[in-house]
Design a protein around this motif. Structure first.
Motif, mmCIF file in Angstrom:
data_model
loop_
_atom_site.group_PDB
_atom_site.id
_atom_site.type_symbol
_atom_site.label_atom_id
_atom_site.label_comp_id
_atom_site.label_asym_id
_atom_site.label_seq_id
_atom_site.Cartn_x
_atom_site.Cartn_y
_atom_site.Cartn_z
ATOM 1 N N PRO A 25 0.874 -1.178 0.000
ATOM 2 C CA PRO A 25 0.000 0.000 0.000
ATOM 3 C C PRO A 25 0.909 1.225 0.000
ATOM 4 O O PRO A 25 2.082 1.124 0.387
ATOM 5 C CB PRO A 25 -0.726 -0.097 1.350
ATOM 6 N N ILE A 26 0.392 2.370 -0.442
ATOM 7 C CA ILE A 26 1.204 3.575 -0.278
ATOM 8 C C ILE A 26 0.817 4.185 1.067
ATOM 9 O O ILE A 26 -0.346 4.141 1.474
ATOM 10 C CB ILE A 26 1.056 4.547 -1.460
ATOM 11 N N TYR A 28 0.287 6.753 4.260
ATOM 12 C CA TYR A 28 -0.129 8.124 4.562
ATOM 13 C C TYR A 28 1.035 8.881 5.185
ATOM 14 O O TYR A 28 1.744 8.332 6.038
ATOM 15 C CB TYR A 28 -1.272 8.125 5.577
ATOM 16 N N HIS A 34 5.664 3.461 11.448
ATOM 17 C CA HIS A 34 5.827 2.586 12.621
ATOM 18 C C HIS A 34 5.981 1.136 12.151
ATOM 19 O O HIS A 34 5.953 0.867 10.939
ATOM 20 C CB HIS A 34 4.698 2.789 13.634
ATOM 21 N N GLY A 36 4.042 -1.330 12.037
ATOM 22 C CA GLY A 36 2.929 -1.870 11.250
ATOM 23 C C GLY A 36 3.138 -1.555 9.770
ATOM 24 O O GLY A 36 2.921 -2.402 8.896
ATOM 25 N N HIS A 37 3.555 -0.312 9.501
ATOM 26 C CA HIS A 37 3.817 0.076 8.106
ATOM 27 C C HIS A 37 4.976 -0.744 7.545
ATOM 28 O O HIS A 37 4.929 -1.266 6.446
ATOM 29 C CB HIS A 37 4.166 1.572 8.020
ATOM 30 N N SER A 40 4.009 -4.281 6.333
ATOM 31 C CA SER A 40 3.455 -4.421 4.971
ATOM 32 C C SER A 40 4.600 -4.467 3.955
ATOM 33 O O SER A 40 4.609 -5.274 3.017
ATOM 34 C CB SER A 40 2.574 -3.224 4.592
ATOM 35 N N ASP A 67 1.188 8.187 0.163
ATOM 36 C CA ASP A 67 -0.161 8.651 -0.164
ATOM 37 C C ASP A 67 -0.288 10.028 0.481
ATOM 38 O O ASP A 67 -0.327 10.140 1.712
ATOM 39 C CB ASP A 67 -1.137 7.634 0.463
ATOM 40 N N TYR A 256 -0.852 2.349 -8.390
ATOM 41 C CA TYR A 256 -0.346 1.057 -8.857
ATOM 42 C C TYR A 256 -0.186 1.059 -10.379
ATOM 43 O O TYR A 256 0.624 0.306 -10.919
ATOM 44 C CB TYR A 256 -1.303 -0.068 -8.442
ATOM 45 N N GLY A 279 -2.919 -4.397 4.403
ATOM 46 C CA GLY A 279 -3.364 -4.711 5.760
ATOM 47 C C GLY A 279 -4.871 -4.914 5.757
ATOM 48 O O GLY A 279 -5.570 -4.450 4.852
ATOM 49 N N ASP A 281 -7.213 -3.556 7.345
ATOM 50 C CA ASP A 281 -8.061 -2.363 7.448
ATOM 51 C C ASP A 281 -8.390 -1.748 6.096
ATOM 52 O O ASP A 281 -9.299 -0.934 5.990
ATOM 53 C CB ASP A 281 -7.370 -1.301 8.332
ATOM 54 N N ILE A 282 -7.628 -2.128 5.056
ATOM 55 C CA ILE A 282 -7.898 -1.509 3.749
ATOM 56 C C ILE A 282 -8.402 -2.553 2.737
ATOM 57 O O ILE A 282 -8.253 -2.395 1.534
ATOM 58 C CB ILE A 282 -6.669 -0.722 3.236
ATOM 59 N N HIS A 308 -2.789 -8.969 5.352
ATOM 60 C CA HIS A 308 -2.183 -9.340 6.645
ATOM 61 C C HIS A 308 -2.933 -8.679 7.786
ATOM 62 O O HIS A 308 -3.592 -7.654 7.617
ATOM 63 C CB HIS A 308 -0.691 -8.983 6.679
ATOM 64 N N HIS A 310 -2.895 -7.210 11.937
ATOM 65 C CA HIS A 310 -2.173 -6.067 12.519
ATOM 66 C C HIS A 310 -1.295 -6.451 13.704
ATOM 67 O O HIS A 310 -1.470 -7.497 14.303
ATOM 68 C CB HIS A 310 -3.186 -5.007 12.954
ATOM 69 N N TRP A 311 -0.390 -5.542 14.026
ATOM 70 C CA TRP A 311 0.427 -5.688 15.234
ATOM 71 C C TRP A 311 -0.201 -4.885 16.355
ATOM 72 O O TRP A 311 -0.560 -3.720 16.158
ATOM 73 C CB TRP A 311 1.848 -5.159 14.981
#
Ligand code: MSP
Length: 579
Positions: A25-26, A28, A34, A36-37, A40, A67, A256, A279, A281-282, A308, A310-311
């Motif tokens: 994902p791109i 934000y 962090h 979590g990013h 991915s 993003d 993409y 992730g 959430d998206i 995937h 989350h942490w």
């Protein structure tokens, strides 16, 4: 109908089958990266590294980026009193730095504020419009700035005491919004999207396919794909209507395509993506909106989504307000970046949330990287056992003796014999934790073999049977280290490169097919020819991490002073860049 459309689009891409396009994902740019990013990105990177290793003739391409449009970014920049463009530059650069440190080997880093992306968005918009898939309508609903999406009543939670509403899924507040927007007729593509989702192995793990199919079983409202420019000015203007800007998710998803040079036909060399890592959430945006937008534009949707979980940190969701956000740069100071990569891939599983805990990280890294992998290399390279610093060849009679009469030898052979096949299967499904399990089990077998074979009781040097037996034990141990090093390259590129350097394995002999070359596949010994170890590389792979309270008092005071110094240096740097 859908499939004849896709078939037609596929035929255009036949000659480019040797491409494997992967995306993250791109990210934000409202806040710093962090773990979590990073997760991915590390999944996508390890996936691509495996593909390159296993299929050297395929062109693997990894795209990541940032993003940068929308209210959320506008607000974050305003809160820091920094012009929004400068704010984006600053945070986007931090992503690049973290990815560089973590050895995310991307081919392109795209930013949605770049001109090439704006051109792609504009072309895609025209494409939807010319096919009759955009209409204008008055729209009202609850908008969640943090998630950048409108939500339906069933996706909200009402706080009785304050009267405020929140997104059920993310917990973020929503606001009532009434505006005239451009709309996309999502409902017209619902059946096509359902069909796409249901294709074998399209959405992985299967749990997320089920979530999508549940959502798709209800009628879906059309999607607003623009916002009034006077509300959201930090965005791409709608072509030929400067009163509106393009909805950030439509803008973001098109990255993409723009990374491949779309609308220039060259993008077809890699389209569609072989795998998109996202992730959980998206999921709705990538599993419903994205294929619908693409089908509407006459483009083929992605072949696979890898979703995937989350942490959490010590069992809690990561959030700024809880002060528990794990900064990868800070974490790497303790665990090393390779250690952090390994921990994320080893401990995270796609289908359920993982818990990041310091105690667990310490236990895994010390026991697997320091004690199991690192220690075995040091022992095999010890001057007392290996005075000539060789990667020796196994001697045939000793090898067959060790395999026939020593159970630990047989167990090691068995583990190495199955290593490539098992790891291949696990990598194909992105089950990195199982790859680690398999490699660590083989290394345990190698440690056990080393213990049972008692090489220290044999005298090194010369050509006596004792010396030959000793060389054979070292050759078998080094074969185990070499094979596990090759297998673990996608997960820990730098640490394994140091391991293979020490063993002096030429770069050209580190690919997947070289896993077939070891004592384990033929009793006559099938490993590399006897050669010198690399004297310039260290045999110390991973330093055991020592807890603060276990360090001598003096060392503790030193590291406290050091971390105080680097903290104030960091703070000075942040306030300088943010003010
Ligand atoms: N900008 C959108 C994606 C647009 S893609 C066209 C976005 N950005 S994000 O920065 O919020 O998230 C990027 C990725 O980080 C997502 O895959 C998200 O799931 C992941 N993570 C964010 N927090 C996470 C954890 N706590 N744990 C694991 N991954 C997490 O969404």
């Amino acid at each position: 109908m859908l499939f004849s459309k896709i078939r037609h689009i596929q035929l255009l891409g036949v000659r480019y089958r040797s491409s494997h396009y992967v995306t993250t994902p791109i990210f934000y740019v409202n806040a710093a990266p962090h773990i979590g990013h990073l997760y991915s990105a590390v999944i996508a990177d390890a996936h691509c590294r495996y593909q390159r290793l296993r299929y050297p003739d395929t062109e693997v391409r990894l795209c990541t980026g940032t993003d940068e449009h929308g209210t959320k970014i506008q607000q974050a920049a305003a809160a820091h009193e920094v012009p929004v463009g400068q704010y984006c530059d600053e945070i986007s650069a931090r992503y690049r730095e973290v990815f560089k440190a973590a050895r995310i080997e991307y081919d392109d880093f795209i930013r949605t504020t770049e001109q090439r992306h704006k051109l792609a968005v504009s072309d895609f918009w025209h494409r939807l419009q010319s096919r009759g898939h955009i209409y204008s309508a008055a729209y009202s609903g609850w908008y969640c700035v943090s998630d950048e999406t409108f939500l339906t009543d069933s996706q909200l939670r009402l706080d009785e005491a304050s009267g405020a509403r929140y997104s059920l899924e993310s917990g973020h507040p929503v606001e009532w919004t009434e505006e005239t927007n451009y709309m996309f007729p999502l409902s017209q593509f619902q059946d096509d999207v359902r069909h796409w989702v249901k294709q074998e192995a399209r959405i992985r793990p299967a749990k997320f396919e089920k979530i999508l199919l549940d959502t798709l079983s209800e009628p879906l409202p059309d999607v607003s794909i623009s916002r009034p420019a006077n509300r959201v000015h930090w965005a791409i203007p709608v072509p030929n209507d400067e009163t509106q800007t393009v909805y950030v998710w439509l803008d973001a998803l098109i990255n993409y395509l723009s990374s491949l040079g779309y609308p220039n036909e060259q993008y077809l060399a890699h389209w569609p993506p072989a795998q998109q890592v996202i992730g959980k959430d998206i999921l709705k945006f990538h599993g419903i909106y994205w294929p619908a937008f693409l089908l509407a534009a006459g483009l083929e949707p992605p072949r696979q989504l890898h979703v995937h979980s989350h942490w959490t940190v010590d069992g809690q969701k990561m959030s700024k307000s809880k002060h528990n956000v794990v900064d990868p740069v800070e974490a790497a100071k303790q665990y090393t970046m390779e250690g952090l990569r390994y921990f994320l891939l080893r401990e995270g599983v796609a289908h359920s949330d993982g818990n990041f805990s310091h105690v667990k990280a310490l236990r895994i890294l010390n026991s697997e990287l320091a004690d199991t992998l690192g220690n075995l290399l040091s022992r095999a390279c010890a001057k007392s056992l290996n005075p000539q610093q060789m990667y020796p060849e196994a001697h045939v009679e000793h090898l067959s003796q060790l395999l026939q009469h020593l159970d630990a030898g047989k167990r090691l052979q068995e583990a190495l014999f199955h290593l490539a096949g098992r790891c291949e299967q696990h990598y194909e499904g992105n089950h990195f934790h199982l790859v680690a399990d398999t490699a660590i089990a083989a290394l345990h077998a190698a440690n056990n073999f080393f213990e049972c074979a008692k090489p220290w009781e044999l005298k090194a040097g010369g050509s006596s049977p004792n010396a030959q037996r000793l060389q054979t034990i070292i050759a078998m141990t080094m074969d185990a280290l070499r094979l596990c090093g090759i297998v673990l390259q996608p997960m820990m590129p730098q640490l394994t490169s140091r391991l293979l350097d020490k063993l002096n394995v030429p770069i050209a002999q580190r690919s997947w097919r070289h896993l077939g070359e070891s004592f384990a596949t033929a009793t006559s010994g099938n490993g590399p020819e006897s050669h010198q170890l690399d004297e310039h590389s260290s045999a110390l792979l991973f330093q055991r991490i020592v807890e603060q309270q276990d360090k001598p008092r003096e060392q503790r005071a030193q590291s406290a002073a050091q971390s105080k110094r680097s903290k104030s240096k960091r703070e000075r740097k942040t306030s300088a860049t943010m003010s």
